[in-house]
Write a protein that holds these residues in place. Structure first.
Motif, short mmCIF file in Angstrom:
data_model
loop_
_atom_site.label_atom_id
_atom_site.label_comp_id
_atom_site.label_asym_id
_atom_site.label_seq_id
_atom_site.Cartn_x
_atom_site.Cartn_y
_atom_site.Cartn_z
N LEU A 1 29.16 43.72 38.49
CA LEU A 1 29.51 42.29 38.52
C LEU A 1 30.32 41.94 39.76
CD1 LEU A 1 30.30 41.61 34.76
CD2 LEU A 1 28.27 40.94 36.05
N LEU A 2 31.19 42.84 40.16
CA LEU A 2 31.98 42.64 41.38
C LEU A 2 31.07 42.60 42.61
CD1 LEU A 2 35.06 42.39 41.30
CD2 LEU A 2 35.16 44.64 42.35
N VAL A 3 30.15 43.54 42.69
CA VAL A 3 29.20 43.59 43.80
C VAL A 3 28.33 42.35 43.80
CG1 VAL A 3 27.14 44.81 44.65
CG2 VAL A 3 29.18 46.10 44.03
N LEU A 4 27.90 41.91 42.64
CA LEU A 4 27.07 40.71 42.54
C LEU A 4 27.84 39.48 43.01
CD1 LEU A 4 24.17 40.33 41.47
CD2 LEU A 4 25.16 39.53 39.35
N GLY A 5 29.10 39.36 42.62
CA GLY A 5 29.91 38.22 43.03
C GLY A 5 30.18 38.20 44.53
N VAL A 6 30.51 39.35 45.10
CA VAL A 6 30.75 39.42 46.54
C VAL A 6 29.46 39.14 47.31
CG1 VAL A 6 31.39 41.00 48.42
CG2 VAL A 6 32.73 40.95 46.32
N SER A 7 28.34 39.65 46.83
CA SER A 7 27.05 39.39 47.47
C SER A 7 26.70 37.90 47.43
CB SER A 7 25.93 40.18 46.79
OG SER A 7 26.19 41.54 46.85
N TYR A 8 27.02 37.25 46.33
CA TYR A 8 26.77 35.82 46.20
C TYR A 8 27.60 35.02 47.20
CZ TYR A 8 26.53 31.19 44.07
OH TYR A 8 26.36 29.85 43.87
N ILE A 9 28.86 35.38 47.34
CA ILE A 9 29.74 34.69 48.30
C ILE A 9 29.26 34.92 49.73
CG2 ILE A 9 32.09 34.68 49.25
CD1 ILE A 9 33.05 35.24 46.35
N ILE A 10 28.85 36.14 50.05
CA ILE A 10 28.33 36.43 51.39
C ILE A 10 27.08 35.61 51.67
CG2 ILE A 10 27.25 38.23 52.81
CD1 ILE A 10 29.24 40.20 51.54
#
Length: 161
Positions: A9-18
């Motif tokens: 979920l953390l990786v998904l959130g950071v990827s979304y922001i990027i």
């Protein structure tokens, strides 16, 4: 198990922001690629104002970047190689797809003045171009996954014999 879910979920959130941050920059680069690959035979008309980012790009880039990061977590010995390969394939596929589409737009124009095509900013589906590029950049990871599955299957067969 909960640790893996939190990391995902953390990786998904950071990827979304990027992906949200890269949207306008990559959109501008694609418009520049259209002009550059046709030697300025494409002129964009209208207002190139986008209030929202391309959903197609945001979703595909988020998934692609998440798969890349999760693969890097599992394969720590090929981190640099996978990042560089993903980046190179993403850049080259974006350039190639944009160049082909831009030249097709110029070629199909039969009533253009001195070979210059005027198109609206909305005619270029930059989100689709970037989505295809982001999924194409995952091909080495998919091949490594398939190779790993074949190795596991061969090891199981050899253990049974």
């Amino acid at each position: 198990m909960i640790k893996k879910i939190i990391i995902f979920l953390l990786v998904l959130g950071v990827s979304y922001i990027i992906s949200l941050l890269l949207d306008s920059y990559l959109r501008k680069q694609i418009f520049d690629l259209y002009k550059w690959t046709t030697k300025n035979k494409i002129i964009f008309t209208g207002k190139g104002f986008y209030f929202f980012p391309s959903i197609c790009f945001v979703i595909s880039f988020t998934i692609s970047l998440s798969i890349l990061v999760l693969n890097l977590i599992n394969n720590k010995h090929q981190v640099i190689k996978n990042i560089i390969l993903w980046f190179i394939i993403f850049i080259f596929s974006t350039i190639i797809i944009s160049a082909i589409h831009a030249n097709i737009l110029v070629i199909e124009c039969t009533s253009c003045e001195s070979g210059i095509r005027k198109i609206s900013y909305y005619k270029v589906k930059y989100g689709l171009i970037l989505a295809i590029s982001s999924f194409l950049s995952l091909t080495p990871i998919f091949f490594n996954f398939l190779k790993g599955e074949n190795n596991r299957r061969n090891n199981l067969v050899s253990k049974q014999v």
